[in-house]
Motif scaffolding. Structure first.
Motif, PDB file in Angstrom:
ATOM      1  N   THR A  80      -5.115 -66.271  73.440  1.00 35.95           N
ATOM      2  CA  THR A  80      -5.738 -67.055  74.744  1.00 35.95           C
ATOM      3  C   THR A  80      -5.595 -68.534  74.071  1.00 35.95           C
ATOM      4  O   THR A  80      -5.327 -68.896  72.870  1.00 35.95           O
ATOM      5  CB  THR A  80      -7.027 -66.766  75.061  1.00 35.95           C
ATOM      6  OG1 THR A  80      -8.012 -66.902  73.688  1.00 35.95           O
ATOM      7  CG2 THR A  80      -7.279 -65.329  75.230  1.00 35.95           C
ATOM      8  N   ALA A  81      -6.232 -69.628  74.772  1.00 38.08           N
ATOM      9  CA  ALA A  81      -6.012 -70.969  74.368  1.00 38.08           C
ATOM     10  C   ALA A  81      -7.044 -71.290  73.155  1.00 38.08           C
ATOM     11  O   ALA A  81      -6.537 -72.204  72.295  1.00 38.08           O
ATOM     12  CB  ALA A  81      -6.598 -71.986  75.619  1.00 38.08           C
ATOM     13  N   ASP A  82      -8.035 -70.441  73.096  1.00 43.05           N
ATOM     14  CA  ASP A  82      -9.027 -70.765  71.960  1.00 43.05           C
ATOM     15  C   ASP A  82      -9.035 -69.895  70.859  1.00 43.05           C
ATOM     16  O   ASP A  82      -9.778 -69.854  69.922  1.00 43.05           O
ATOM     17  CB  ASP A  82     -10.305 -70.958  72.467  1.00 43.05           C
ATOM     18  CG  ASP A  82     -11.170 -69.634  73.033  1.00 43.05           C
ATOM     19  OD1 ASP A  82     -10.153 -68.875  73.402  1.00 43.05           O
ATOM     20  OD2 ASP A  82     -12.348 -69.600  72.886  1.00 43.05           O
ATOM     21  N   SER A  83      -8.080 -68.773  71.103  1.00 44.36           N
ATOM     22  CA  SER A  83      -8.560 -67.460  69.939  1.00 44.36           C
ATOM     23  C   SER A  83      -7.202 -66.522  70.010  1.00 44.36           C
ATOM     24  O   SER A  83      -6.387 -66.543  70.584  1.00 44.36           O
ATOM     25  CB  SER A  83      -9.644 -66.333  70.339  1.00 44.36           C
ATOM     26  OG  SER A  83     -10.845 -67.217  70.422  1.00 44.36           O
ATOM     27  N   LEU A  84      -7.054 -66.011  68.668  1.00 44.14           N
ATOM     28  CA  LEU A  84      -5.861 -65.043  68.490  1.00 44.14           C
ATOM     29  C   LEU A  84      -6.814 -63.646  68.182  1.00 44.14           C
ATOM     30  O   LEU A  84      -7.492 -63.622  67.229  1.00 44.14           O
ATOM     31  CB  LEU A  84      -5.227 -65.450  67.126  1.00 44.14           C
ATOM     32  CG  LEU A  84      -4.094 -64.749  66.871  1.00 44.14           C
ATOM     33  CD1 LEU A  84      -2.800 -64.821  67.936  1.00 44.14           C
ATOM     34  CD2 LEU A  84      -3.513 -65.107  65.473  1.00 44.14           C
ATOM     35  N   PHE A  85      -6.569 -62.560  68.939  1.00 45.99           N
ATOM     36  CA  PHE A  85      -7.059 -61.287  68.772  1.00 45.99           C
ATOM     37  C   PHE A  85      -6.303 -60.229  68.319  1.00 45.99           C
ATOM     38  O   PHE A  85      -5.146 -60.183  68.756  1.00 45.99           O
ATOM     39  CB  PHE A  85      -7.719 -61.034  70.188  1.00 45.99           C
ATOM     40  CG  PHE A  85      -8.684 -61.875  70.780  1.00 45.99           C
ATOM     41  CD1 PHE A  85     -10.033 -61.693  70.757  1.00 45.99           C
ATOM     42  CD2 PHE A  85      -8.344 -62.866  71.632  1.00 45.99           C
ATOM     43  CE1 PHE A  85     -11.070 -62.368  71.160  1.00 45.99           C
ATOM     44  CE2 PHE A  85      -9.304 -63.622  72.394  1.00 45.99           C
ATOM     45  CZ  PHE A  85     -10.650 -63.400  72.212  1.00 45.99           C
ATOM     46  N   PHE A  86      -6.708 -59.487  67.369  1.00 48.46           N
ATOM     47  CA  PHE A  86      -6.185 -58.134  67.003  1.00 48.46           C
ATOM     48  C   PHE A  86      -6.774 -57.090  67.449  1.00 48.46           C
ATOM     49  O   PHE A  86      -7.886 -56.706  66.946  1.00 48.46           O
ATOM     50  CB  PHE A  86      -5.797 -58.435  65.498  1.00 48.46           C
ATOM     51  CG  PHE A  86      -5.184 -59.527  64.793  1.00 48.46           C
ATOM     52  CD1 PHE A  86      -3.810 -59.326  64.419  1.00 48.46           C
ATOM     53  CD2 PHE A  86      -5.502 -60.674  64.921  1.00 48.46           C
ATOM     54  CE1 PHE A  86      -2.849 -60.188  63.930  1.00 48.46           C
ATOM     55  CE2 PHE A  86      -4.836 -61.957  64.112  1.00 48.46           C
ATOM     56  CZ  PHE A  86      -3.491 -61.462  63.840  1.00 48.46           C
ATOM     57  N   PHE A  87      -6.216 -56.150  68.291  1.00 52.29           N
ATOM     58  CA  PHE A  87      -6.727 -54.935  68.670  1.00 52.29           C
ATOM     59  C   PHE A  87      -5.881 -53.750  68.028  1.00 52.29           C
ATOM     60  O   PHE A  87      -4.687 -53.900  68.068  1.00 52.29           O
ATOM     61  CB  PHE A  87      -6.553 -54.944  70.109  1.00 52.29           C
ATOM     62  CG  PHE A  87      -7.478 -56.044  70.885  1.00 52.29           C
ATOM     63  CD1 PHE A  87      -9.003 -55.640  71.325  1.00 52.29           C
ATOM     64  CD2 PHE A  87      -7.082 -57.168  71.466  1.00 52.29           C
ATOM     65  CE1 PHE A  87      -9.849 -56.446  71.829  1.00 52.29           C
ATOM     66  CE2 PHE A  87      -7.799 -58.117  72.078  1.00 52.29           C
ATOM     67  CZ  PHE A  87      -9.314 -57.761  72.259  1.00 52.29           C
ATOM     68  N   ARG A  88      -6.590 -52.793  67.900  1.00 54.32           N
ATOM     69  CA  ARG A  88      -6.060 -51.537  67.738  1.00 54.32           C
ATOM     70  C   ARG A  88      -5.617 -51.281  69.220  1.00 54.32           C
ATOM     71  O   ARG A  88      -6.290 -51.573  70.179  1.00 54.32           O
ATOM     72  CB  ARG A  88      -7.226 -50.513  67.153  1.00 54.32           C
ATOM     73  CG  ARG A  88      -6.523 -49.402  66.506  1.00 54.32           C
ATOM     74  CD  ARG A  88      -7.561 -48.724  65.658  1.00 54.32           C
ATOM     75  NE  ARG A  88      -8.630 -48.277  66.542  1.00 54.32           N
ATOM     76  CZ  ARG A  88      -9.997 -47.823  65.871  1.00 54.32           C
ATOM     77  NH1 ARG A  88     -10.118 -47.874  64.729  1.00 54.32           N
ATOM     78  NH2 ARG A  88     -10.728 -47.349  66.790  1.00 54.32           N
ATOM     79  N   LYS A  89      -4.701 -50.131  69.154  1.00 59.03           N
ATOM     80  CA  LYS A  89      -4.053 -50.081  70.314  1.00 59.03           C
ATOM     81  C   LYS A  89      -5.059 -49.085  71.275  1.00 59.03           C
ATOM     82  O   LYS A  89      -4.871 -48.954  72.628  1.00 59.03           O
ATOM     83  CB  LYS A  89      -2.818 -48.910  70.141  1.00 59.03           C
ATOM     84  CG  LYS A  89      -1.514 -49.816  69.846  1.00 59.03           C
ATOM     85  CD  LYS A  89      -0.329 -49.214  69.782  1.00 59.03           C
ATOM     86  CE  LYS A  89       0.841 -50.014  69.485  1.00 59.03           C
ATOM     87  NZ  LYS A  89       2.250 -49.440  69.260  1.00 59.03           N
ATOM     88  N   ASP A  90      -5.983 -48.672  70.865  1.00 54.90           N
ATOM     89  CA  ASP A  90      -7.022 -47.852  71.712  1.00 54.90           C
ATOM     90  C   ASP A  90      -8.019 -48.831  72.281  1.00 54.90           C
ATOM     91  O   ASP A  90      -9.051 -48.449  72.862  1.00 54.90           O
ATOM     92  CB  ASP A  90      -7.729 -46.892  70.895  1.00 54.90           C
ATOM     93  CG  ASP A  90      -8.489 -47.117  69.742  1.00 54.90           C
ATOM     94  OD1 ASP A  90      -8.424 -48.501  69.445  1.00 54.90           O
ATOM     95  OD2 ASP A  90      -9.226 -46.516  68.961  1.00 54.90           O
TER      96      ASP A  90
END
Length: 326
Positions: A220-230
């Motif tokens: 997103t414009a203000d953040s980088l998110f690392f998600f597990r696929k679940d």
């Protein structure tokens, strides 16, 4: 965690001297008459494609960077392209509401897939099944049968433009993100969402992932998110400048981030079980011809970076090592 990474430049030793890595501008590819919106590598890496607001797709030789062919047929901007990994086909979508299939050996438009009511923003192939997915400003995701050329299903859940898609080998087979700040994990067989991830302050700009890895990246414009696929959140990195514009994770786990202030950064990604660490892997390019970066990719060799923005050309950067000043 704020995006202030320790500058670990992957130092090498040569004759007792340390060197650090820089991205040096190598070449500018000219040919398009309007801005370059999208980019994709062919599976073997022999060539790559670019889609433009000039309504054309150009196929380029990866070695000499010359134009191999120009594909014409779309009307309006081309917003997404994707090479099929099994067959010599390229798929594209854009402002004319159609997905088109191109035979890149004979430079022919083989067929057109109609169904969306607004411009198409992204398309991806399922890794093993003969289906592909497209998303659009009409807030929908559509599933298409590659063999019968027919629409299988329409997935409706988003309330604004769907911007990015990921297709997986295992459940969830499809993940979508949109300007409504939602990330949706789908059971595409039933057409129902398995989970909806909320909490993003801004709309989703782009996803990036590596096939068969346990995680994916959402920008997103203000953040980088690392998600597990679940859907479990592994890591969130904030950018106080709120200028994130595009991202790409290479197969060798180097992450490139392009911003709206004409610069980009690259980071090395390290995994420890399900923990992810990022280290700044090169210097920051602060000036990029004075326009925002909207497309960024790193090739399989991890030695070339391709970037484009609000101009009718693609710029290639190459890794260089230079002595560190003592």
């Amino acid at each position: 965690e704020i995006l202030k990474m320790k500058k670990m430049y992957l130092k090498k030793k040569s004759n007792g001297k340390k060197r650090e890595k820089f991205w040096i501008k190598k070449k500018v590819l000219l040919g398009h008459k309007d801005k370059v919106n999208c980019f994709d590598f062919q599976n073997k890496g022999n060539f790559f494609g670019t889609g433009s607001s000039d309504s054309t797709i150009r196929i380029w030789n990866s070695q000499n960077h010359k134009t191999i062919s120009i594909l014409k047929g779309h009307f309006g901007e081309i917003k997404c392209i994707s090479f099929n990994k099994k067959h010599p086909f390229l798929f594209s979508g854009g402002d004319d509401l159609s997905v088109r299939c191109w035979d890149i050996e004979y430079n022919k438009n083989l067929r057109k897939y109609n169904g969306h009511f607004s411009p198409i923003t992204d398309l991806v192939f399922h890794p093993t099944l003969d289906i592909f997915f497209s998303c659009s400003q009409d807030k929908s995701v559509r599933i298409w049968d590659f063999r019968t050329h027919k629409e299988i299903r329409i997935l409706n859940f988003h309330s604004k433009t769907v911007t990015s898609l990921i297709a997986n080998n295992e459940s969830p087979h499809l993940i979508s993100g949109g300007l409504d700040k939602k990330i949706v994990l789908w059971d595409f067989i039933s057409g129902k969402p398995l989970k909806c991830l909320k909490g993003q302050k801004y709309g989703i700009k782009q996803f990036s992932n590596i096939l068969n890895e346990f995680f994916f990246i959402s920008l997103t414009a203000d953040s980088l998110f690392f998600f597990r696929k679940d859907g479990f959140l592994l890591k969130k990195i904030k950018n106080p400048k709120k200028n994130n514009n595009c991202c790409y994770l290479s197969t060798k786990k180097e992450l490139a981030l392009g911003n709206s202030l004409n610069g980009f950064e690259t980071f090395s990604l390290k995994k420890e079980k399900e923990k992810i660490k990022l280290f700044q892997s090169s210097n920051t390019v602060s000036k990029f011809n004075e326009y925002p970066i909207s497309v960024i990719k790193i090739d399989k060799s991890n030695q070339k970076l391709y970037a484009a923005g609000d101009r009718p050309f693609l710029t290639i950067f190459k890794k260089k090592w230079k002595p560190i000043a003592q």
